[in-house]
Every structure is written in structure tokens, then in C-alpha cells.
Scaffold this active site. Structure first.
Site: not given
Ligand code: SF4
Length: 327
Positions: A76, A89, A96, A100, A103, A146, A320
């Protein structure tokens, strides 16, 4: 070009076609002979990304695109228009590995690193789009899917290519790399003394809380991370930005604000706090306006500059990974 028996300046003509004219297929290169255009078509891949979906926020200011990579993976990129700024962005990886908890990309796991070309192509896609509106990209943040420092070489190669004065010529100071805090990579980045801005996703001021949100903190605890940031500031003279997703009654408390102020004391830094973009896999909610203001006041009162950012594109899952994770 030498291998093809062509003069070396052809390479420059192609480079400028790509990065100054925004050409994206061989037949557009009318500045070179047809025979070379045919060689380009036969030998080189021009399309690193294909557009799968575009979403526009209701206020028309935020555009989010989902791209398919040649191997079918999705990434994205988001364009945020704000006053005179057109900030992109972009993503550095598909998925990733950092995990986290809040996320959407972290929740989907790591798929692969993006090539430098796939990172560049996200910028060129929007550069072309804005060119059609007589506008330009003003800033690029590597804050999409990422961890850019986990894909260090390709990320920096992409920045160098976009920065090339013979090509797109996008100023190094207009890039921001946002990292979750990979300490060895921060040290490497400091040693390279680049003009690129550095942002750290901090989100908590004590190790227990930070580790519960960002597992990478187990490996690189806060004090080690801040020591690396201090080295970076000493080496470059540049300010570091700390990102803080304000989560209601988790990290928006006066205790966290005071702890943070003490940790950042004397540092050339700035805190960017933004109410959390909620995700399906995490129960935390965005802070309230009052709590955000209080958090900021405490930091400011301790001499730490802090800005509360507006959440953008909340109606188009602009955080994200939020779009890709729904496919
Ligand atoms: S916040 Fe960034 S580093 Fe953390 S999981 Fe999401 S994409 Fe990865």
C-alpha cells in the site's frame, strides 16, 4: 547500452525519460531510436507495480492505493494532501516481521523485502498522478508497510535513485525514514551522515509497556535505543522525531508523559503524537482530544516540543496494512 552497441548517452536519455517525463513503457521513449525501444521492451521490465484498488477519503485529501507486485503480493501507499504539502507514505516490505500489536501489517506477518525498484515505483506512480494536476510530491515518508531498516540496502538505494540530480532529483531532506528502533541500523545510518530525516516509533516510555506493544523492544530496550539516537544527533546535528500513537488509557497517561519527558531531556528532538488508528486485531482505542492535549502540555512543560497530529484517511483504512489485510 554499451553491450547493445549504443552510445552511453542513451542511458541518460532513458533515465531522464523515466524520471523527468514519467514514462513507464518503452514505446513512450520517443527520444531514442525505435530499434532501442524494441530492445528495451524485449529485455527489461517496466512495470514493477500494478494498481489493484484506489480509495479516496470523503474529504478528497487522502488517496490510498493498493498495488499488486509481480509475484502477487500486495503493498500500500498513501498520498496525503494538506495545505501546500503532498506527502506520500510508502512501503518498504510486503508485510512486516516486527509484530507491533496495534499494526495491521504487523498482524499479517512478513512476506518479503521490496526491491529498490518497487520502492521507487510507488513514488513515481504518485509523482505522475500529481503531475497531471500540475502538482508535485513534497515529502516522502517510509512509514507504510514494513520496517525500512530491516530492508536497509534497498530502502537507501531507492532514496539515492530518487535523489539523483540527473533524474527525479527529490531532495534528501524531504525523505523521512521511520523505524521501530533497530539499533545497529540507526548506528549505520548515523555513520553515513545522510540528510534524510529519522523518526523513531517509540510509543512507550518504559520497557515493560513498550515490549508489550513492540516486541522488538526486548532486543533493543529504550535506553539502548535512545543512546543510538543521541549518537545519531551528535554525528549529524539533525533532530530526531519520536512517533507516539496515543492509545486511550495505555500510553496517554500523565505518568507516561513525565517518564518520556525525563528520558528525552536535553535531546534535539520532537514528539509527534497521533491518536491511534484502530485495527481489527487490537483492542486499544484512540485517545480523546482532552487526554491528547494534556499529554502534549506535560511534554511542553518539560521543554520537549510536541505536536498532536490529525488522523487522516480514517474512513479509507489509511493506517499501514489496513487495506491489504482485508483482502
Ligand atoms: S508499525 Fe511498522 S514496524 Fe511495526 S509491525 Fe507495523 S509496519 Fe512493522
Amino acid at each position: 547500452m554499451s553491450e547493445w552497441g549504443e552510445p552511453v548517452y542513451r542511458a541518460q536519455q532513458i533515465w531522464q525519460g523515466l524520471y523527468r517525463q514519467y514514462w513507464s513503457s518503452p514505446e513512450q521513449f520517443t527520444n531514442i531510436p525505435k530499434s532501442v525501444r524494441m530492445l528495451l521492451a524485449e529485455n527489461l521490465e517496466f512495470k514493477a507495480l500494478s494498481l489493484a484498488t484506489t480509495l479516496n477519503s470523503s474529504d478528497g485529501q487522502t488517496v490510498k492505493s493498493l498495488f499488486k507486485l509481480p509475484d502477487g503480493k500486495s503493498i500500500e501507499a498513501v498520498l496525503m494532501r494538506y495545505e501546500k504539502r503532498n506527502t506520500l507514505c510508502i512501503s518498504s516490505q510486503a508485510g512486516c516481521a516486527m509484530g507491533c500489536v496495534f499494526c495491521a501489517t504487523g498482524q499479517m506477518g512478513f512476506k518479503r523485502h521490496l526491491s529498490s525498484g518497487e520502492i521507487v515505483a510507488q513514488v513515481m506512480y504518485y509523482a505522475f498522478l500529481l503531475h497531471g494536476e500540475n502538482a508535485v510530491v513534497t515529502n516522502v515518508v517510509l512509514m507504510g508497510m514494513g520496517e525500512p531498516f530491516h530492508n536497509y540496502d534497498n530502502t537507501l538505494a531507492a532514496i539515492d535513485r530518487l535523489n539523483d540530480p540527473q533524474g527525479y532529483n527529490f531532495g534528501a531532506r524531504r525523505f523521512t525514514i521511520s523505524t521501530v528502533g533497530l539499533v545497529p541500523a540507526i548506528r549505520r545510518f548515523a555513520a553515513e551522515k545522510r540528510q534524510v530525516n529519522l523518526a523513531i516509533s517509540l510509543h512507550a516510555a518504559d520497557d515493560d509497556l513498550r515490549t508489550s506493544m513492540l516486541p522488538v523492544n526486548k532486543r533493543y530496550p529504550i535506553d539502548d535505543l535512545l543512546a543510538a539516537c543521541r549518537e545519531y544527533i551528535a554525528a549529524t546535528g539533525r533532530r530526531v522525531t519520536f512517533e507516539w500513537a496515543l492509545i486511550n488509557e495505555v500510553n496517554d497517561t500523565p505518568e507516561q508523559a513525565i517518564l518520556l519527558a525525563n528520558k528525552l531531556k536535553g535531546m534535539l528532538c520532537h514528539v509527534n503524537a497521533i491518536p491511534l488508528n484502530p485495527t481489527l486485531g487490537y483492542s486499544g482505542q484512540a485517545t480523546t482530544h482532552e487526554r491528547a492535549e494534556k499529554f502534549k502540555q506535560i511534554l511542553n512543560g518539560h521543554g520537549i516540543p510536541c505536536t498532536i497530529r490529525l488522523r487522516r484517511g480514517i474512513d479509507i483504512q489509511a493506517g499501514c496494512g489496513q487495506l491489504a489485510s482485508q483482502l
